[in-house]
Design a protein around this motif. Sequence first.
Motif, PDB file in Angstrom:
ATOM      1  N   PHE A 569      44.820  41.058  42.838  1.00 48.45           N
ATOM      2  CA  PHE A 569      43.619  41.241  42.021  1.00 48.45           C
ATOM      3  C   PHE A 569      42.487  41.753  42.910  1.00 48.45           C
ATOM      4  CE2 PHE A 569      46.262  38.203  39.896  1.00 48.45           C
ATOM      5  CZ  PHE A 569      46.016  38.336  38.539  1.00 48.45           C
ATOM      6  N   SER A 570      41.698  42.690  42.384  1.00 51.13           N
ATOM      7  CA  SER A 570      40.527  43.204  43.094  1.00 51.13           C
ATOM      8  C   SER A 570      39.261  42.801  42.347  1.00 51.13           C
ATOM      9  CB  SER A 570      40.580  44.734  43.202  1.00 51.13           C
ATOM     10  OG  SER A 570      41.641  45.165  44.023  1.00 51.13           O
ATOM     11  N   VAL A 571      38.217  42.521  43.099  1.00 48.87           N
ATOM     12  CA  VAL A 571      36.939  42.165  42.492  1.00 48.87           C
ATOM     13  C   VAL A 571      35.808  42.758  43.325  1.00 48.87           C
ATOM     14  CG1 VAL A 571      36.842  39.959  43.737  1.00 48.87           C
ATOM     15  CG2 VAL A 571      35.509  40.260  41.645  1.00 48.87           C
ATOM     16  N   ALA A 572      34.824  43.346  42.653  1.00 51.16           N
ATOM     17  CA  ALA A 572      33.637  43.882  43.329  1.00 51.16           C
ATOM     18  C   ALA A 572      32.600  42.775  43.438  1.00 51.16           C
ATOM     19  CB  ALA A 572      33.079  45.061  42.551  1.00 51.16           C
ATOM     20  N   ILE A 573      32.039  42.615  44.627  1.00 48.60           N
ATOM     21  CA  ILE A 573      31.059  41.559  44.869  1.00 48.60           C
ATOM     22  C   ILE A 573      29.787  42.170  45.434  1.00 48.60           C
ATOM     23  CG2 ILE A 573      30.572  39.423  46.113  1.00 48.60           C
ATOM     24  CD1 ILE A 573      33.577  38.963  46.322  1.00 48.60           C
ATOM     25  N   ALA A 574      28.699  42.102  44.668  1.00 51.31           N
ATOM     26  CA  ALA A 574      27.381  42.468  45.183  1.00 51.31           C
ATOM     27  C   ALA A 574      26.774  41.202  45.773  1.00 51.31           C
ATOM     28  CB  ALA A 574      26.506  43.018  44.068  1.00 51.31           C
ATOM     29  N   LEU A 595      31.107  32.942  42.922  1.00 57.34           N
ATOM     30  CA  LEU A 595      30.517  33.988  42.097  1.00 57.34           C
ATOM     31  C   LEU A 595      29.923  33.391  40.827  1.00 57.34           C
ATOM     32  CD1 LEU A 595      33.178  36.848  42.420  1.00 57.34           C
ATOM     33  CD2 LEU A 595      31.435  36.070  44.052  1.00 57.34           C
ATOM     34  N   SER A 596      29.021  34.124  40.231  1.00 56.05           N
ATOM     35  CA  SER A 596      28.331  33.621  39.041  1.00 56.05           C
ATOM     36  C   SER A 596      29.258  33.505  37.834  1.00 56.05           C
ATOM     37  CB  SER A 596      27.141  34.531  38.700  1.00 56.05           C
ATOM     38  OG  SER A 596      27.589  35.873  38.512  1.00 56.05           O
ATOM     39  N   ASN A 597      30.430  34.202  37.876  1.00 57.54           N
ATOM     40  CA  ASN A 597      31.375  34.098  36.760  1.00 57.54           C
ATOM     41  C   ASN A 597      32.327  32.902  36.909  1.00 57.54           C
ATOM     42  OD1 ASN A 597      33.188  34.914  38.717  1.00 57.54           O
ATOM     43  ND2 ASN A 597      33.504  36.962  37.882  1.00 57.54           N
ATOM     44  N   GLY A 598      32.102  32.078  37.943  1.00 63.31           N
ATOM     45  CA  GLY A 598      32.908  30.886  38.142  1.00 63.31           C
ATOM     46  C   GLY A 598      34.078  31.053  39.085  1.00 63.31           C
ATOM     47  N   LEU A 599      34.308  32.263  39.558  1.00 61.33           N
ATOM     48  CA  LEU A 599      35.424  32.520  40.473  1.00 61.33           C
ATOM     49  C   LEU A 599      35.021  32.205  41.909  1.00 61.33           C
ATOM     50  CD1 LEU A 599      38.325  33.771  40.829  1.00 61.33           C
ATOM     51  CD2 LEU A 599      37.156  35.935  41.280  1.00 61.33           C
ATOM     52  N   SER A 600      35.920  31.537  42.647  1.00 67.76           N
ATOM     53  CA  SER A 600      35.714  31.322  44.082  1.00 67.76           C
ATOM     54  C   SER A 600      36.518  32.366  44.848  1.00 67.76           C
ATOM     55  CB  SER A 600      36.183  29.925  44.492  1.00 67.76           C
ATOM     56  OG  SER A 600      35.427  28.931  43.845  1.00 67.76           O
ATOM     57  N   VAL A 601      35.909  32.962  45.863  1.00 68.19           N
ATOM     58  CA  VAL A 601      36.586  33.923  46.732  1.00 68.19           C
ATOM     59  C   VAL A 601      36.591  33.348  48.143  1.00 68.19           C
ATOM     60  CG1 VAL A 601      36.563  36.250  47.684  1.00 68.19           C
ATOM     61  CG2 VAL A 601      35.884  35.876  45.301  1.00 68.19           C
ATOM     62  N   THR A 634      40.339  42.299  47.669  1.00 67.38           N
ATOM     63  CA  THR A 634      41.646  42.271  47.008  1.00 67.38           C
ATOM     64  C   THR A 634      42.468  41.129  47.586  1.00 67.38           C
ATOM     65  OG1 THR A 634      41.634  44.665  46.625  1.00 67.38           O
ATOM     66  CG2 THR A 634      43.771  43.550  46.530  1.00 67.38           C
ATOM     67  N   GLY A 635      43.084  40.369  46.705  1.00 67.08           N
ATOM     68  CA  GLY A 635      43.883  39.242  47.164  1.00 67.08           C
ATOM     69  C   GLY A 635      44.708  38.655  46.038  1.00 67.08           C
ATOM     70  N   THR A 636      45.081  37.407  46.191  1.00 64.45           N
ATOM     71  CA  THR A 636      45.938  36.747  45.207  1.00 64.45           C
ATOM     72  C   THR A 636      45.192  35.581  44.570  1.00 64.45           C
ATOM     73  OG1 THR A 636      46.903  35.313  46.920  1.00 64.45           O
ATOM     74  CG2 THR A 636      48.035  37.387  46.435  1.00 64.45           C
ATOM     75  N   LEU A 637      45.475  35.344  43.291  1.00 67.46           N
ATOM     76  CA  LEU A 637      44.831  34.268  42.552  1.00 67.46           C
ATOM     77  C   LEU A 637      45.690  33.018  42.576  1.00 67.46           C
ATOM     78  CD1 LEU A 637      43.275  35.711  39.262  1.00 67.46           C
ATOM     79  CD2 LEU A 637      42.084  34.585  41.139  1.00 67.46           C
ATOM     80  N   SER A 638      45.043  31.883  42.680  1.00 66.24           N
ATOM     81  CA  SER A 638      45.749  30.608  42.615  1.00 66.24           C
ATOM     82  C   SER A 638      44.825  29.582  41.977  1.00 66.24           C
ATOM     83  CB  SER A 638      46.182  30.147  44.008  1.00 66.24           C
ATOM     84  OG  SER A 638      45.058  29.972  44.849  1.00 66.24           O
ATOM     85  N   ILE A 639      45.413  28.450  41.628  1.00 66.82           N
ATOM     86  CA  ILE A 639      44.641  27.366  41.025  1.00 66.82           C
ATOM     87  C   ILE A 639      44.350  26.315  42.080  1.00 66.82           C
ATOM     88  CG2 ILE A 639      44.623  25.568  39.262  1.00 66.82           C
ATOM     89  CD1 ILE A 639      46.524  27.274  37.618  1.00 66.82           C
ATOM     90  N   ASN A 640      43.076  26.021  42.263  1.00 63.65           N
ATOM     91  CA  ASN A 640      42.672  24.959  43.176  1.00 63.65           C
ATOM     92  C   ASN A 640      42.535  23.668  42.368  1.00 63.65           C
ATOM     93  OD1 ASN A 640      41.676  23.598  45.490  1.00 63.65           O
ATOM     94  ND2 ASN A 640      39.587  23.903  44.750  1.00 63.65           N
ATOM     95  N   LEU A 648      39.822  28.485  39.538  1.00 67.80           N
ATOM     96  CA  LEU A 648      40.541  29.659  40.020  1.00 67.80           C
ATOM     97  C   LEU A 648      39.912  30.149  41.316  1.00 67.80           C
ATOM     98  CD1 LEU A 648      41.328  31.795  36.839  1.00 67.80           C
ATOM     99  CD2 LEU A 648      42.879  30.400  38.199  1.00 67.80           C
ATOM    100  N   GLN A 649      40.760  30.476  42.273  1.00 72.67           N
ATOM    101  CA  GLN A 649      40.256  31.000  43.540  1.00 72.67           C
ATOM    102  C   GLN A 649      41.052  32.232  43.936  1.00 72.67           C
ATOM    103  OE1 GLN A 649      40.683  27.617  46.136  1.00 72.67           O
ATOM    104  NE2 GLN A 649      42.871  27.933  46.464  1.00 72.67           N
ATOM    105  N   LEU A 650      40.360  33.192  44.498  1.00 72.86           N
ATOM    106  CA  LEU A 650      40.968  34.426  44.996  1.00 72.86           C
ATOM    107  C   LEU A 650      41.031  34.337  46.510  1.00 72.86           C
ATOM    108  CD1 LEU A 650      41.879  37.382  44.143  1.00 72.86           C
ATOM    109  CD2 LEU A 650      39.602  38.082  44.866  1.00 72.86           C
TER     110      LEU A 650
END
Length: 660
Positions: A569-574, A595-601, A634-640, A648-650
């Motif tokens: 999965f890829s994600v753009a981070i400003a 991130l503000s959408n709740g995703l941890s990177v 870009t990385g892989t998604l998993s459940i923490n 969800l964390q990338l």
Amino acid sequence: MQTEQAVSLIPTQNSIIRAFLDRRSLTMEDVAYLINPSENHQHDPFLLKGVGKWIDILHSLKGQPIAIIPDYDADGVLSGTLARVGLFLFGFGDVYLYPPKTCDGYGLSKKSVDNVLKAQPDTMAIITTDNGSNAHDGIRYAKEKGLMVLVTDHHLADTAPCADAVVNPNGHGDNTYPFTHISGTAVIYKTLTAYARKYIDCPHVWRDFRSLVLLVGISTVSDVMPFLNENRYYVTESVRMLTHFVNEYSVDRVCGYGDTPLHQYYRGVDLLVTTLQQNGKLKYGIDVDTFGFTIGPMLNSPRRMTGDSELAFRLFQSKRVDLLDEQRVLPSDELFAINEQRKAYVRSLTNALFSHVEGMQLYGKTPIDQMVFNARMNKGIAGLLSGNFTKRYGLPSIAFGVEITGIKGNQDEDDVINVDVPSGYLLTGSARSPESFDLHSFLTTIDEEHPGLIEKWGGHPQAAGISVLAENYDRFRDVFVSRFTAIMDEQLHQNQKEPETLSPFNGEYILTTDAYERLLPLGASTAPNSETVLLHGNHTVFTNQTLWEAVRFFEQLEPFGHGFPKPTFSVAIAMRDVPYIFNMGAGKQHVKLMLSNGLSVIHWNGAELFSRSEPVETDAQGNPAPDHRVFVVTGTLSINRFNGDESLQLIAEDVSELKM
């Protein structure tokens, strides 16, 4: 039945799952096997060409002195150990297992034959594991000495050796076996399975023999075989077996083992468990990473650092009395310590290599010009250094080792990389290539078009060993680079178009963010056939059930690995949009972006990449200026899972900073 129910519950209408299945060309029958591989998924060992002749000759040797000559890498240690234990179980006694040295040459060589006869003069036959298909000189020499030779191997071979019998799914003329990508340990396991099916009918012998699957699974991961087909069974069963060893571990059990080859094998596994637990390597349980990043490298470390594999073989041959000697260091502890030294050594060499490559760009030398290089190092490290080059630059590479005595630290990089070597010196190297590049075919063509340029070589499509005389080194490097460049130019010409601009969004899926939406009008490109997953505006990780379903489905498909990679999965981070940044680790070397959408990177060892250069500019009120940097991760998604909560964390694998 449980597997069928689980498969029937998979939400195939889920767009993320559907795209994954389509991209991998997977049917629901495939999914059922991936979720629950079993012993029944193994192919019939009698499909291996020559296995019938091999086991009949072996049976005729019962009661005669036999020796095993394995390879000296992890697959060799595991396959040699499996052969020794298997033959003991089948009534051949305690067969002599030769621990090879790199100075003896790869596999069955004249030196290894002489060393075997010196240790066991009455030897009548030699069995090879994980080698032998290309050992033409060594086999002829053994035959001249009056020895019978039985070869088991998995390396590519064009010409059949003159052995008495050969089993190799990748050997000359073997088109009978349906899945050729198995390890050398798997080959000897299947060969002995064929023997047992014909000659053994004792249930408890079969039970003990099946315990050797643990060695097959570890070798599958450590030798980078694809996590597909019957390899799925070997790997998952090995994880289950080692977990059982951990859960049922007790000092009384370890001390209760006898000194038969079977009990020595069990003792070796328990010693591994002891050492790994004491060093905190099992606190998250057993998985394929335990094999690939811990056990495999430990078994490889002695020959890499000292050129002698004896310590790794000794792990599975230690005796009961060894445990009673309080002054004696356990072989598992020695292996762990030498592997830690190896990691520090390779890290130092890799830093020197990358500094050299990037420094040469000031002189107009690109990484392509430097795909072939030498380094003043232990020869056993060459494959790791080549692999690090290939991983960083995405190019095939060959690292030649210039042998040194001991390990030298604090050297200037110019004294380490591309040193001058006198004529007559034989440079021995290891090659690696990306999955998309067939290294074996490439080297075959060079060898055919330039006879005598290469002294000796052999290997796989993605890995090879090679020897070149020092006086031919520069010419070989030029031929290698020019041929590779010609292939790239030809591919561009065939495409009849300019190469496409590489996209930083190289994941199979793109998790949209406000930053992603702002980038699109500015010309940001995405990878072909990528799927977008809405995670901005009113869509977050807390509300996107499609994403949660997919990640839970991917968890069911574990283990992922070579040949069956985890979806990316890829994600753009400003950075100006990131509300929380945490540095983690003893040295604050890791970073976690919330991130503000709740995703941890999370980026392991990536804290410095995301930190701002000091001093940070401030406005008139002393507030730090906005951080205008934009990254694509870009990385892989998993459940923490923590304290009953799930998020969800990338896990970042690749990071690109966009110049805006």
